[in-house]
Write a protein that holds these residues in place. Structure first.
Motif, short mmCIF file in Angstrom:
data_model
loop_
_atom_site.label_atom_id
_atom_site.label_comp_id
_atom_site.label_asym_id
_atom_site.label_seq_id
_atom_site.Cartn_x
_atom_site.Cartn_y
_atom_site.Cartn_z
N GLY A 1 -4.64 0.64 5.91
CA GLY A 1 -3.50 -0.24 6.35
C GLY A 1 -3.54 -0.59 7.65
O GLY A 1 -3.39 -1.34 8.81
N TYR B 1 1.66 12.54 -2.58
CA TYR B 1 0.85 11.15 -1.17
C TYR B 1 1.19 12.53 0.26
O TYR B 1 0.28 12.47 0.90
CB TYR B 1 1.94 10.69 -1.46
CG TYR B 1 1.91 9.72 0.05
CD1 TYR B 1 0.74 8.98 0.98
CD2 TYR B 1 2.76 8.46 0.05
CE1 TYR B 1 0.63 7.96 1.55
CE2 TYR B 1 2.13 7.07 0.57
CZ TYR B 1 0.90 7.65 1.79
OH TYR B 1 1.13 6.34 2.72
N SER B 2 2.90 13.00 0.43
CA SER B 2 2.58 14.26 1.38
C SER B 2 1.61 15.19 1.56
O SER B 2 1.67 15.44 2.49
CB SER B 2 4.00 14.47 1.01
OG SER B 2 3.76 15.84 0.29
N VAL C 1 -5.29 8.82 2.67
CA VAL C 1 -6.42 8.94 4.14
C VAL C 1 -6.99 7.33 4.18
O VAL C 1 -6.93 6.63 4.83
CB VAL C 1 -7.14 9.72 4.03
CG1 VAL C 1 -7.86 9.73 5.40
CG2 VAL C 1 -6.24 11.18 4.54
N ILE D 1 0.41 -1.39 0.35
CA ILE D 1 0.14 -0.13 -0.35
C ILE D 1 0.72 1.09 0.16
O ILE D 1 0.90 2.19 -0.79
CB ILE D 1 -0.91 -0.09 1.59
CG1 ILE D 1 -2.20 -1.13 0.68
CG2 ILE D 1 -1.81 0.98 1.60
CD1 ILE D 1 -2.38 -1.35 2.64
N ASN D 2 1.79 1.39 0.47
CA ASN D 2 2.67 2.16 0.74
C ASN D 2 3.65 2.83 -0.46
O ASN D 2 4.19 3.94 -0.49
CB ASN D 2 3.50 1.90 1.68
CG ASN D 2 4.66 2.87 2.44
OD1 ASN D 2 4.31 4.42 3.02
ND2 ASN D 2 6.00 3.22 2.55
N PHE E 1 3.20 5.93 -3.78
CA PHE E 1 4.31 7.00 -3.00
C PHE E 1 3.98 6.59 -5.15
O PHE E 1 4.80 7.59 -5.61
CB PHE E 1 5.46 6.17 -3.21
CG PHE E 1 5.95 6.95 -1.88
CD1 PHE E 1 6.41 8.39 -1.85
CD2 PHE E 1 5.98 5.83 -0.43
CE1 PHE E 1 7.14 8.36 -0.37
CE2 PHE E 1 5.82 6.64 1.09
CZ PHE E 1 7.00 7.90 0.92
N PHE E 2 3.83 5.86 -5.78
CA PHE E 2 3.36 5.37 -7.00
C PHE E 2 2.45 6.46 -7.43
O PHE E 2 2.70 6.80 -8.82
CB PHE E 2 3.44 4.14 -7.65
CG PHE E 2 4.90 3.39 -7.50
CD1 PHE E 2 5.88 3.42 -7.62
CD2 PHE E 2 4.44 2.19 -7.75
CE1 PHE E 2 6.49 2.86 -7.40
CE2 PHE E 2 5.39 0.86 -7.66
CZ PHE E 2 6.88 1.54 -7.51
N GLY F 1 -6.03 4.66 1.71
CA GLY F 1 -5.29 4.05 1.53
C GLY F 1 -4.26 4.11 3.13
O GLY F 1 -4.24 2.68 3.52
N ASN F 2 -3.86 5.02 3.72
CA ASN F 2 -3.41 4.68 5.04
C ASN F 2 -4.42 4.01 6.04
O ASN F 2 -3.86 3.31 6.82
CB ASN F 2 -3.30 5.99 5.78
CG ASN F 2 -1.26 6.59 5.25
OD1 ASN F 2 -1.38 6.08 4.34
ND2 ASN F 2 -0.57 7.83 5.83
N SER F 3 -5.92 4.76 5.50
CA SER F 3 -7.12 3.54 6.94
C SER F 3 -6.50 2.29 6.94
O SER F 3 -6.91 1.54 7.35
CB SER F 3 -8.05 4.36 6.16
OG SER F 3 -7.75 6.18 7.07
N LEU G 1 -1.32 14.69 2.01
CA LEU G 1 -2.56 13.81 1.92
C LEU G 1 -3.40 13.67 1.57
O LEU G 1 -4.48 14.37 2.51
CB LEU G 1 -2.71 14.14 3.96
CG LEU G 1 -1.20 12.72 5.43
CD1 LEU G 1 -1.78 13.34 5.94
CD2 LEU G 1 -1.66 11.63 4.50
#
Lengths: 244, 244
Positions: free
Chosen positions: B204, B190-191, B198, B176-177, B181-182, B200-202, B193
């Protein structure tokens, strides 16, 4: 006797993997990434993988299996309790300094913090570890909790300990993967699998193997400290009875 | 009674997390990444996260805790053995098709396979899972191994099962990470957010929570199927005695 022998073989494997992981991450940062500094440059970032892997993975994992070493099974559990807490505190300090290295590097280079999933998992692992240490010291070391509560909370402490190790491994793997994509963009790129990529990937594989061996040692009931068996849930904190 | 209630609360949490993870990964692939196809385009890649997460994580994790459900504790273990093996086989098929999706996508786009650490961990997880399934069916389902060997191998099967789940979680997090980034390189990156980051991170975080709950259910000795306790290591394979 066979159980003790097989424990020590697993423990030897764990120590060997610890050395291999430490050598790999140190060689990667010092040789392939240029070494260390604390000046806001990429050399400051290099502390991050070395300190996180040393603290949140190696010291942590070795501290977690301490009570499984038959040598620690004497009547007086106190020195081993203190060593367990001490190793974990050292692991926590390494992790916090490792986080400071990357936060400071980001801040000096105007890079946002805590946006990637890697950072979310890593910060969650460190925060849970800090909570676990405070909770563990309060409940199992100091005479704050009655024995019944301690008996009730110990499985939770052990499970959360394993969970934090899992988070730590996931943070390491995603961090190494991310870093290799960042630094190996052209000539040669990550997909060409140059030496640095093979080293980084091998570091990841060794980290996973380390995590698996720690979990194997923790999950083998024959290797549990005798007084930790479910039928003998008597716990005495540090200041309640020192000859525990 | 309290133990059964607390089990079902944990199990409900597990099922809820399963639904949330499935919804998140499906919405990510279908809405944010454009949907599905099997034509070598990015839409073919979208099958990869959905199938790996559904198979190697959700079906796998739910299959792993099956014997902990008190409903399955009747005298006749056979239907549950078959359900356990069936769920795991389905999980393995989903994982293999998920791997085919990404290999085929890479091949059609002249992208190398199996160079990233994410891919090394993911392929190791799937290969170990395939071995575990064959080994599990041979030892615990078919009458190939004597009961003493089965009793000896069961802790190894359980430990390796937990280890594969750990590998699966690490592969999901790094995947996912990497994907975020891709695809989130510019406007917004990505930075920054954005909503997709959000989500994708959620996803994870939910995956990690799912892994922790599975490990909690597996590690709680009060929730083990009564005949699985160490003092009662009697195992009967499928074709040896059907009324087990």
């Amino acid at each position: 006797m066979a159980s003790v022998l097989s424990f020590y073989l697993s423990y030897l494997l764990l120590l060997s993997l610890s050395v291999c992981v430490l050598v790999c991450v140190s060689v990667w940062s010092s040789y392939w990434r240029g070494g260390f500094a604390w000046d806001g440059s990429a050399l400051q970032f290099n502390w991050h993988p070395v300190l996180m892997v040393s603290g949140l993975l190696l010291l942590y994992g070795n501290g977690a299996v301490l009570y499984r070493v038959p040598l620690t099974w004497g009547q007086n559990k106190l020195p081993w309790k203190l060593l367990h807490a001490g190793l974990m505190l050292l692991a926590l300090i390494f992790s916090i300094v490792g986080l400071c290295a990357v936060f400071d590097f980001h801040n000096k280079n105007k890079t946002p913090n805590l946006y990637s999933l890697h950072s979310w998992i890593g910060i969650a692992a460190t925060a849970l570890f800090a909570l676990q240490w405070v909770f563990g010291a309060g409940v199992f070391l100091l005479p704050c909790a009655p024995p019944s509560l301690r008996g009730l909370l110990k499985p939770l402490h052990v499970w959360m300990g394993g969970g934090i190790l899992g988070l730590s491994v996931a943070a390491c793997i995603s961090g190494i993967n991310e870093k290799l994509f960042f630094v190996l963009k052209a000539g040669p790129s990550y997909s060409d699998l140059p030496s640095e990529a093979v080293l980084g990937n091998s570091l990841g594989v060794l980290i996973v193997a380390f995590g698996l061996v720690v979990m194997r040692i923790l999950s083998n009931q024959n290797w549990q400290r005798p007084d930790s068996r479910p039928e003998d849930l008597v716990y005495t904190p540090l200041l309640q009875e020192e000859n525990e």
